[in-house]
Every structure is written in structure tokens, then in C-alpha cells.
Design a protein around this motif. Structure first.
Motif, PDB file in Angstrom:
ATOM      1  N   LEU B  31       0.882  -1.117  -0.007  1.00  0.00           N
ATOM      2  CA  LEU B  31       0.040   0.017  -0.133  1.00  0.00           C
ATOM      3  C   LEU B  31       1.023   1.268   0.053  1.00  0.00           C
ATOM      4  CD1 LEU B  31      -2.723  -0.895   2.588  1.00  0.00           C
ATOM      5  CD2 LEU B  31      -3.193  -0.716   0.110  1.00  0.00           C
ATOM      6  N   SER B  32       2.187   1.241   0.680  1.00  0.00           N
ATOM      7  CA  SER B  32       2.928   2.322   0.682  1.00  0.00           C
ATOM      8  C   SER B  32       3.454   2.605  -0.596  1.00  0.00           C
ATOM      9  CB  SER B  32       3.893   2.259   1.961  1.00  0.00           C
ATOM     10  OG  SER B  32       4.962   1.273   1.223  1.00  0.00           O
ATOM     11  N   LYS B  33       3.534   1.692  -1.590  1.00  0.00           N
ATOM     12  CA  LYS B  33       4.310   2.029  -2.708  1.00  0.00           C
ATOM     13  C   LYS B  33       3.384   2.481  -3.805  1.00  0.00           C
ATOM     14  CE  LYS B  33       6.007  -1.904  -3.542  1.00  0.00           C
ATOM     15  NZ  LYS B  33       6.717  -3.099  -4.195  1.00  0.00           N
ATOM     16  N   PRO B 105      -0.228   2.402  10.874  1.00  0.00           N
ATOM     17  CA  PRO B 105       0.942   2.949  11.439  1.00  0.00           C
ATOM     18  C   PRO B 105       2.234   2.537  10.862  1.00  0.00           C
ATOM     19  CG  PRO B 105      -0.147   1.819  13.196  1.00  0.00           C
ATOM     20  CD  PRO B 105      -0.913   1.242  11.944  1.00  0.00           C
ATOM     21  N   ILE B 106       2.297   1.221  10.132  1.00  0.00           N
ATOM     22  CA  ILE B 106       3.458   0.471   9.254  1.00  0.00           C
ATOM     23  C   ILE B 106       3.364   1.144   8.041  1.00  0.00           C
ATOM     24  CG2 ILE B 106       4.358  -1.432   8.337  1.00  0.00           C
ATOM     25  CD1 ILE B 106       3.223  -3.088  10.717  1.00  0.00           C
ATOM     26  N   LYS B 107       2.223   1.417   7.284  1.00  0.00           N
ATOM     27  CA  LYS B 107       1.956   1.940   6.067  1.00  0.00           C
ATOM     28  C   LYS B 107       2.568   3.313   6.156  1.00  0.00           C
ATOM     29  CE  LYS B 107      -0.890   4.309   3.924  1.00  0.00           C
ATOM     30  NZ  LYS B 107      -2.160   4.955   3.464  1.00  0.00           N
ATOM     31  N   SER B 108       2.256   4.249   7.046  1.00  0.00           N
ATOM     32  CA  SER B 108       2.552   5.680   7.151  1.00  0.00           C
ATOM     33  C   SER B 108       3.936   5.738   7.384  1.00  0.00           C
ATOM     34  CB  SER B 108       1.764   6.317   8.584  1.00  0.00           C
ATOM     35  OG  SER B 108       0.354   6.162   8.149  1.00  0.00           O
ATOM     36  N   ALA B 109       4.337   4.851   8.392  1.00  0.00           N
ATOM     37  CA  ALA B 109       6.045   5.024   8.503  1.00  0.00           C
ATOM     38  C   ALA B 109       6.713   4.800   7.221  1.00  0.00           C
ATOM     39  CB  ALA B 109       6.282   4.150   9.672  1.00  0.00           C
ATOM     40  N   LEU B 110       6.641   3.826   6.483  1.00  0.00           N
ATOM     41  CA  LEU B 110       7.021   3.442   5.269  1.00  0.00           C
ATOM     42  C   LEU B 110       6.825   4.637   4.212  1.00  0.00           C
ATOM     43  CD1 LEU B 110       5.917  -0.300   4.813  1.00  0.00           C
ATOM     44  CD2 LEU B 110       8.277   0.744   5.063  1.00  0.00           C
ATOM     45  N   GLN B 111       5.759   5.349   4.190  1.00  0.00           N
ATOM     46  CA  GLN B 111       5.517   6.415   3.325  1.00  0.00           C
ATOM     47  C   GLN B 111       6.420   7.678   3.625  1.00  0.00           C
ATOM     48  OE1 GLN B 111       1.241   6.658   3.218  1.00  0.00           O
ATOM     49  NE2 GLN B 111       1.126   5.838   1.285  1.00  0.00           N
ATOM     50  N   THR B 118      15.223   3.540  -0.781  1.00  0.00           N
ATOM     51  CA  THR B 118      14.874   2.548  -1.497  1.00  0.00           C
ATOM     52  C   THR B 118      15.699   2.404  -2.830  1.00  0.00           C
ATOM     53  OG1 THR B 118      12.728   2.486  -0.571  1.00  0.00           O
ATOM     54  CG2 THR B 118      12.898   1.314  -2.790  1.00  0.00           C
ATOM     55  N   GLN B 119      15.715   3.580  -3.535  1.00  0.00           N
ATOM     56  CA  GLN B 119      16.448   3.826  -4.782  1.00  0.00           C
ATOM     57  C   GLN B 119      18.056   3.547  -4.739  1.00  0.00           C
ATOM     58  OE1 GLN B 119      15.188   7.826  -5.599  1.00  0.00           O
ATOM     59  NE2 GLN B 119      13.150   7.269  -6.946  1.00  0.00           N
ATOM     60  N   ALA B 120      18.634   4.067  -3.398  1.00  0.00           N
ATOM     61  CA  ALA B 120      19.974   3.949  -3.351  1.00  0.00           C
ATOM     62  C   ALA B 120      20.275   2.411  -3.292  1.00  0.00           C
ATOM     63  CB  ALA B 120      20.493   4.479  -2.112  1.00  0.00           C
ATOM     64  N   SER B 121      19.334   1.819  -2.308  1.00  0.00           N
ATOM     65  CA  SER B 121      19.529   0.219  -2.245  1.00  0.00           C
ATOM     66  C   SER B 121      19.366  -0.680  -3.654  1.00  0.00           C
ATOM     67  CB  SER B 121      18.525  -0.571  -1.250  1.00  0.00           C
ATOM     68  OG  SER B 121      18.740  -1.643  -0.985  1.00  0.00           O
ATOM     69  N   TYR B 122      18.450  -0.327  -4.357  1.00  0.00           N
ATOM     70  CA  TYR B 122      18.206  -0.876  -5.669  1.00  0.00           C
ATOM     71  C   TYR B 122      19.388  -0.569  -6.671  1.00  0.00           C
ATOM     72  CZ  TYR B 122      13.337  -1.507  -4.900  1.00  0.00           C
ATOM     73  OH  TYR B 122      12.136  -1.809  -4.351  1.00  0.00           O
ATOM     74  N   THR B 123      20.168   0.611  -6.555  1.00  0.00           N
ATOM     75  CA  THR B 123      21.264   0.863  -7.361  1.00  0.00           C
ATOM     76  C   THR B 123      22.514   0.203  -6.866  1.00  0.00           C
ATOM     77  OG1 THR B 123      22.094   2.852  -6.134  1.00  0.00           O
ATOM     78  CG2 THR B 123      20.529   3.233  -8.164  1.00  0.00           C
ATOM     79  N   LEU B 124      22.568  -0.521  -5.655  1.00  0.00           N
ATOM     80  CA  LEU B 124      23.487  -1.338  -5.296  1.00  0.00           C
ATOM     81  C   LEU B 124      23.245  -2.825  -5.582  1.00  0.00           C
ATOM     82  CD1 LEU B 124      23.897   0.364  -1.624  1.00  0.00           C
ATOM     83  CD2 LEU B 124      25.459   0.650  -3.607  1.00  0.00           C
ATOM     84  N   GLY B 125      22.156  -2.973  -6.204  1.00  0.00           N
ATOM     85  CA  GLY B 125      21.850  -4.328  -6.811  1.00  0.00           C
ATOM     86  C   GLY B 125      21.145  -5.171  -5.703  1.00  0.00           C
ATOM     87  N   LYS B 126      20.575  -4.570  -4.763  1.00  0.00           N
ATOM     88  CA  LYS B 126      19.702  -5.208  -3.982  1.00  0.00           C
ATOM     89  C   LYS B 126      18.337  -5.409  -4.311  1.00  0.00           C
ATOM     90  CE  LYS B 126      23.321  -5.230  -1.302  1.00  0.00           C
ATOM     91  NZ  LYS B 126      24.075  -6.457  -1.162  1.00  0.00           N
TER      92      LYS B 126
END
Lengths: 205, 223
Positions: B31-33, B105-111, B118-126
Motif C-alpha cells: 500500500l505504501s508504494k 502505522p506501518i504504512k504511514s511510517a514506510l511512506q 529504496t532507490q539507493a539500495s536498488y542501485t547497489l543491486g539489492k
């Protein structure tokens, strides 16, 4: 050689504008990207990284197609693995400086070398909140370098560094870029900032 | 005093919280994405128990899982499972009723986390899972704790839904809130007070704990 030909609609305050770039970057070159605020410099870097997609375009990296909208090819950021230095650094609040680099690579010798290069070797157990702005920015650069990227995308990478540290770091980075064979695209607002470092410029109007 | 309603309540709250944590985390992440009409509908359905009278939810669950028709009959005939007037039924009702307290609360925190993490992690190949496990989850710990405590505490206090679907069967569906009501009906105020005091104390300690654990984030447990 990196061939980029993209077209993307940007949402701006007064409506829409088109980001249209057709450019070639020589392998191993360092290019400064500049232009007015809101022109799409960050978006351009994110398109190359695969973090956002253009409506039309092709990106060829040393013969490999990263993006071709006609052929429906769009490699994920995980497959492209560009080094990316984000303008807000995008450091992970839960990780120490060392853990940031360990998250990116298992090569301990390389990590040690990077920490020395960024003068963070005495701050390995510090989390971002306990680092100064300049230290955080250096850590963001080191993390991007940790994966030995063939394409390095840097968004205002030296904005928080003092002139002395910047000059020293730039000299060291030049050596590292050459060693890993990275083609570097750097966004910068400061006209003098990258003098002596870059091989070419790209203006985004 | 018969303590079985207290144990039953704690067992129900623990199982519900655990199940909702397992199911709620991926739903909250999804839901947060980004946003879409479909996600808005799903979110509205998840949020409904917050505003719907518990007896209404309980009534529809009672109808849905009645062994005389529909899903209830199919469960009874195919798997010999009866959800109404059973502990499993209470778990299902609590799961649905407490869902917004875990997911919200989890959705709000993720948003609220910058997209660049997230983008930084993806560019590291994760992968998405590696990013969720190593970057996102550790950075929403206070909200995760809040969600767990709110879900547990909310399940402790359920009345309308559990009464509708579970009734008042000792050792099976007679949870503490129903025991309080039952004691008052029998004019046994001493027992009602004992059950109430225990529920009050458990809830108070839990809420205080969240305040203490989250003090560095200066967040209210209700955020």
C-alpha cells in the motif's frame, strides 16, 4: 561509449515541459551536467539509473542496451547497477559507515581503501546522524564507489565539502575513476566547482 | 475468581497480533508504494473496522460463517471447520477488526521514509526483499512497535465483534470483556472490577512501554 537519446515529459509549475537529450559520453570520461533549476538534471540521472522511465528513448552502455522503448527493453536498476550519489545522500539511518559499505560489497580491502580515501577510517562505527554534512556526503560517494560501477551518476556530490577537502577528494577520485574505468556524469550548480576534473559538459536548458 | 477469560483474552490477542504482523507487513508495504484506484479501495476496506460499529461487523461475520449457508457451510462440509461460536472464529473476527491498527502505522511510517533510501539500495543491486529487510524495516522500528502494541491492546478490549461471532462459552469464547459484562449482568461487581482492573493494568503498562521505548523518536503511541 555511452549513447543516450531520451524524451520525457516533466511536470513543472506552469504545466509541462519536455526533457529531450541526445548525447554521447566517451567511456571513462567525466562530464559535468548543468542548467537551471527544474530543467530535469536529476531526472536525467534517474532515467540512466533506471529509477524513472522516459516516454521514448534508448540508452546504450558500451554496446549493451539498458533502455529501448521501441524494443520494450528497460533493465531494472539492480541489473544496471550504476553508482548513484543522491543529492540528499540517501544514507541508511540504521547503518554505520562501515555497514553502508559492507551492504554494497564484501571486498574488505576495497572498503578499507575507500574509507581511507574519504577520511572516514576513524568513524566506521558512526551512524549518519553522528556524522557532519561533509562526512555524510563523502560516505554517500564511497558507497556509490563500493560496487565499482561502470557508470557513476553524481547529483551535486561536493556541495557540502569545504574547498580544501573538496580539492583533495577530487584528486583522489580521479585516480579511482580511472582505476575502475567509470564513466562519470556529475550534476553541479557551481560553474567553477569541477574545473580541472571534467572532460566535457552537457547543458540542460 | 475464574482467570480463564484473562488467559483466553491474552491468547487471542497474541495469536491475532502475530498473524496480523505476518500478513500486515507485506500489505502495508504494498500500500505504501504508489497509488492506484484499486489500492484506494483495498485501503478503504481495511480501514472500515475503524468506523463500523463492531456489532455490524460481527453480524455479517456471523452470517458469512454460519454453518447453514455459504462459506460457513462449505467449511463445515469440506473441512469440518466451524467458525461461529469457536475460538478460531474469534481469531478471524479479531484479525479483521484489528487490521487497521497494524497496517495503518506501518504504512504511514514506510511512506514517510525518503524514496531515495529504496532507490539507493536498488542501485547497489539489492532486491526488493533485501531492501525491505535491511533498509526499510529497521528504520520503522518505533512505528512497528506502536502497531504491535495497538493491535494487541485493541484485541484485548474487543467486545461487540467477539460477542456476535463467539457468544459467551466458558473456556472457548468467553474473553475478559465479555466476562466483565456477564459479571455486571449477574450483579457480581467484585468480579467485574477484578477483570476490569486486570485489563486496565495490562493496557496501561503496554502503552507506557511504547512511550518509553519510543522516547527518542518523541512519538505518541497513537501516531
Amino acid at each position: 561509449m555511452i549513447n543516450v537519446s531520451i524524451e520525457k515529459q516533466l511536470k513543472v509549475y506552469h504545466g509541462r515541459q519536455v526533457l529531450k537529450i541526445d548525447h554521447q559520453f566517451a567511456t571513462g570520461s567525466i562530464t559535468k551536467i548543468y542548467g537551471p533549476s527544474g530543467a530535469g538534471k536529476t531526472t536525467f540521472l534517474k532515467i540512466i539509473a533506471g529509477l524513472t522511465s522516459p516516454e521514448k528513448g534508448r540508452i546504450l552502455i558500451n554496446g549493451l542496451t539498458w533502455l529501448d522503448t521501441d524494443a520494450n527493453i528497460n533493465l531494472s536498476p539492480q541489473k544496471r547497477m550504476p553508482g548513484f550519489v543522491f543529492q540528499d545522500y540517501a544514507l541508511f539511518p540504521n547503518m554505520t559507515a562501515l555497514e553502508h559499505l559492507r551492504y554494497a560489497t564484501d571486498d574488505i580491502a576495497w572498503i578499507k581503501r575507500l574509507l581511507l580515501l574519504g577520511k572516514l577510517d576513524t568513524l566506521t562505527d558512526h551512524k549518519p546522524i553522528h556524522l557532519s554534512g561533509g562526512q555524510q556526503q563523502r560516505l554517500a560517494i564511497l558507497r556509490a564507489l563500493a560496487i565499482r560501477p561502470k557508470v557513476l551518476l553524481m547529483d551535486e556530490p561536493f556541495s557540502a565539502l569545504d574547498p580544501e577537502m573538496k580539492a583533495e577528494l577530487i584528486a583522489d577520485l580521479k585516480t579511482i575513476f580511472k582505476e575502475i574505468g567509470a564513466t562519470v556524469l556529475m550534476v553541479s550548480h557551481n560553474p567553477q566547482e569541477l574545473e580541472g576534473l571534467v572532460d566535457g559538459e552537457l547543458y540542460i536548458p | 475468581m475464574d482467570l480463564s477469560p484473562i488467559w483466553l483474552t491474552l491468547k487471542l490477542a497474541a495469536i491475532t497480533t502475530l498473524l496480523l504482523l505476518i500478513v500486515g507487513l507485506p500489505i502495508a508495504w504494498w500500500l505504501s508504494k504508489g497509488r492506484s484506484f484499486f489500492k484506494t479501495i483495498i485501503e478503504a476496506i481495511i480501514t472500515m473496522p475503524l468506523v463500523l460499529p463492531p456489532s455490524v461487523l460481527g453480524f455479517y461475520l456471523l452470517l458469512a460463517f454460519s454453518p447453514r449457508h455459504g462459506i460457513g457451510q462449505w467449511l463445515q462440509d469440506s473441512f469440518d471447520i466451524q467458525l461461529v461460536f469457536s475460538f478460531q472464529g474469534l481469531v478471524l473476527a479479531s484479525f479483521i477488526y484489528s487490521m487497521p491498527f497494524m497496517i495503518g502505522p506501518i504504512k504511514s511510517a514506510l511512506q514517510q521514509l525518503p524514496a531515495s533510501l529504496t532507490q539507493a539500495s536498488y542501485t547497489l543491486g539489492k532486491t526488493q526483499w533485501q531492501t525491505f529487510k535491511s533498509v526499510l524495516l529497521p528504520n520503522i522500528k518505533p512505528s512497528l512497535l506502536t502497531a504491535v502494541v495497538l493491535t494487541f491492546a485493541h484485541t484485548l478490549g474487543e467486545f461487540g465483534v467477539v460477542l456476535m461471532i463467539g457468544g459467551n462459552i466458558p473456556n472457548v469464547t468467553r474473553v475478559a470483556s465479555i466476562a466483565v459484562y456477564d459479571s455486571v449482568e449477574r450483579m457480581d461487581y467484585a468480579a467485574a472490577n477484578s477483570y476490569s482492573l486486570i485489563l486496565f493494568s495490562i493496557t496501561f503498562v503496554m502503552v507506557i512501554s511504547v512511550f518509553v521505548f519510543n522516547k527518542y523518536q518523541a512519538r505518541s503511541p497513537l501516531e
